[in-house]
Scaffold this active site. Structure first.
Site, PDB file in Angstrom:
ATOM      1  N   ASP A 111       4.505  -9.908   6.054  1.00  0.00           N
ATOM      2  CA  ASP A 111       3.750 -10.764   5.120  1.00  0.00           C
ATOM      3  C   ASP A 111       4.611 -11.280   3.964  1.00  0.00           C
ATOM      4  O   ASP A 111       4.237 -12.240   3.294  1.00  0.00           O
ATOM      5  CB  ASP A 111       2.556  -9.990   4.533  1.00  0.00           C
ATOM      6  CG  ASP A 111       1.616  -9.447   5.605  1.00  0.00           C
ATOM      7  OD1 ASP A 111       1.679  -9.938   6.747  1.00  0.00           O
ATOM      8  OD2 ASP A 111       0.836  -8.525   5.289  1.00  0.00           O
TER       9      ASP A 111
ATOM     10  N   GLY B 280       0.830  -1.212   0.000  1.00  0.00           N
ATOM     11  CA  GLY B 280       0.000   0.000   0.000  1.00  0.00           C
ATOM     12  C   GLY B 280       0.858   1.253   0.000  1.00  0.00           C
ATOM     13  O   GLY B 280       0.588   2.218  -0.741  1.00  0.00           O
TER      14      GLY B 280
ATOM     15  N   GLU C 190      -4.177 -16.498   8.575  1.00  0.00           N
ATOM     16  CA  GLU C 190      -5.414 -15.740   8.847  1.00  0.00           C
ATOM     17  C   GLU C 190      -6.290 -15.606   7.606  1.00  0.00           C
ATOM     18  O   GLU C 190      -7.500 -15.450   7.703  1.00  0.00           O
ATOM     19  CB  GLU C 190      -5.098 -14.360   9.425  1.00  0.00           C
ATOM     20  CG  GLU C 190      -4.310 -13.469   8.487  1.00  0.00           C
ATOM     21  CD  GLU C 190      -4.022 -12.083   9.053  1.00  0.00           C
ATOM     22  OE1 GLU C 190      -4.540 -11.730  10.111  1.00  0.00           O
ATOM     23  OE2 GLU C 190      -3.237 -11.353   8.410  1.00  0.00           O
TER      24      GLU C 190
HETATM   25  O1  F6P Z   1       0.517  -6.343   6.898  1.00  0.00           O
HETATM   26  C1  F6P Z   1       0.940  -6.759   8.150  1.00  0.00           C
HETATM   27  C2  F6P Z   1      -0.220  -7.270   8.950  1.00  0.00           C
HETATM   28  O2  F6P Z   1       0.257  -7.617  10.221  1.00  0.00           O
HETATM   29  C3  F6P Z   1      -0.999  -8.426   8.341  1.00  0.00           C
HETATM   30  O3  F6P Z   1      -0.351  -9.642   8.503  1.00  0.00           O
HETATM   31  C4  F6P Z   1      -2.302  -8.298   9.088  1.00  0.00           C
HETATM   32  O4  F6P Z   1      -3.352  -8.850   8.336  1.00  0.00           O
HETATM   33  C5  F6P Z   1      -2.470  -6.818   9.225  1.00  0.00           C
HETATM   34  O5  F6P Z   1      -1.170  -6.256   9.136  1.00  0.00           O
HETATM   35  C6  F6P Z   1      -3.101  -6.352  10.509  1.00  0.00           C
HETATM   36  O6  F6P Z   1      -3.325  -4.997  10.407  1.00  0.00           O
HETATM   37  P1  F6P Z   1      -3.633  -3.998  11.597  1.00  0.00           P
HETATM   38  O7  F6P Z   1      -2.338  -3.622  12.234  1.00  0.00           O
HETATM   39  O8  F6P Z   1      -4.262  -2.845  10.911  1.00  0.00           O
HETATM   40  O9  F6P Z   1      -4.538  -4.726  12.543  1.00  0.00           O
END
Ligand code: F6P
Length: 356
Positions: free
Chosen positions: A135, A112, A230
């Protein structure tokens, strides 16, 4: 050269190490280097905030977890939407970039962050991206910083879960982060000796997972460990998009894929099941030695690119080399696990069930 640094998206281990390496290199090798940190990712640039990052401030950052600059998620699609004052966030960033007198901007972030970086570049800002995320899903780089630390943490946690699962003879499902990519689950699952690994890229068949759980006990194991990404999906859910899937799950009274699967496995195999979510411990804490070295290499290389006047790019890892990609070539693209790759075959051929 006045350099701005910001960290965008979800944090990970290694961000501070990269900031340090950029600074240490720039203060030694770039004439009249001046470095400022922009707080809270693109939000700080939208607000026009920055603070000096002096050489003395950065040396201690080597092993510090999180990001000293802070990070806020600022969705790409909102960048070009006018705000209450009639100006878009993009317009505000462009104007603040100029007001701050920046000669270049380092954006440490994931997919992003790279998309917005490409947008800034297209509008004339001199931007260099750095590939961050647990990720490991950034297109054009073999590995991202933060990934290996998260693998270490997740593998260690799954190993701990195994000992308690053994004590009680349980089947424990461990939910691992990774968004739509299964890299973290695949690596941590293999490293920790999981019996079943479920990835977003390989929709799973519930009967096959239940059969694998039964087979583990039949072989004489006291417990069974299922590593669940997830973003893992049941084969019947595969045609749906993420949001539709979430909606259907709520309609059916299911919470997460992990909880649902724990229930189904318990009912169909008779095993005592539990589910546990690893969550943010995978993002927090000090970077591993591997990530400290990688982050240092990437930070130094990105600063070298700035010195050479090469902008509109993002640093990347290609085999054992550090290299770069043009931002427009990689922005908006993802790197996912190939279901036919050597690592996936390795897992399956040593007896790990991937649910297919
Ligand atoms: O992109 C990193 C990550 O930790 C993903 O693995 C997870 O889905 C997401 O960010 C969680 O996002 P947030 O910090 O917005 O809860």
């Amino acid at each position: 050269m006045k350099i701005g640094i910001l960290t965008g998206g979800g944090d990970c281990a290694g961000l501070n190490t990269v900031i340090r390496a950029i600074g240490l290199y720039a203060y030694r090798n770039i004439k009249n280097a001046e470095i400022v940190g922009i707080p809270d990712g693109y939000s700080g640039l939208i607000r026009g905030e920055s603070r000096p990052l002096k050489e003395g401030d950065i040396d201690a950052l080597l092993g510090q977890g999180g990001t000293v600059l802070g990070s806020v998620r600022t969705p790409f699609k909102m960048m070009t939407v006018p705000e209450e004052d009639g100006q878009t966030r993009l317009e505000k960033m462009l104007s603040n970039y100029k007001k701050m007198g920046l000669d270049c901007l380092f954006t440490l972030g994931g997919a992003g962050t790279h998309r917005t970086a490409a947008l800034l570049c297209a509008e004339g800002c001199r931007v260099i991206g750095l590939p961050k995320t647990i990720d490991n899903d950034i297109y054009g780089t073999d590995v991202t910083f933060g990934f290996h630390t998260a693998v270490d943490v997740a593998a260690d946690a799954i190993g701990r879960v195994r000992t308690t699962a053994d004590s009680h003879g349980r089947t424990i499902l461990v939910e691992v982060m990774g968004n739509k990519a299964g890299w973290l689950t695949l690596h941590a699952g293999i490293a920790a000796g999981a019996d079943v690994i479920l990835l977003p890229e390989i929709p799973f068949n519930i009967e096959k997972v239940c059969a694998a759980v039964q087979a583990a006990y039949a072989k004489g194991k006291r417990s069974c460990i299922v590593a669940v990404a997830e973003g893992a999906v049941v084969d019947a859910e595969a045609p749906y998009k993420k949001k539709e899937r979430a909606f259907v799950r709520v309609e059916r009274g299911e919470t997460t894929v992990t909880n649902h699967l724990a229930e189904v496995i318990g009912e169909s195999t008779g095993a005592e099941t539990r589910g546990t979510v690893l969550g943010y411990i995978q993002r927090g804490g000090s970077p591993s030695a591997y990530d400290r070295v990688l982050s240092t290499r990437l930070g130094r290389y990105a600063a070298l690119l700035a010195k050479e006047g090469r902008f509109g790019v993002t640093a990347a890892v290609n085999g054992s080399e550090i290299t770069f990609n043009a931002l427009p070539d990689i922005a908006g693209k993802y790197k996912l696990v190939d279901p036919d790759s050597e690592l996936v075959h390795t897992a399956e051929e040593i007896g790990i069930c991937l649910g297919r």
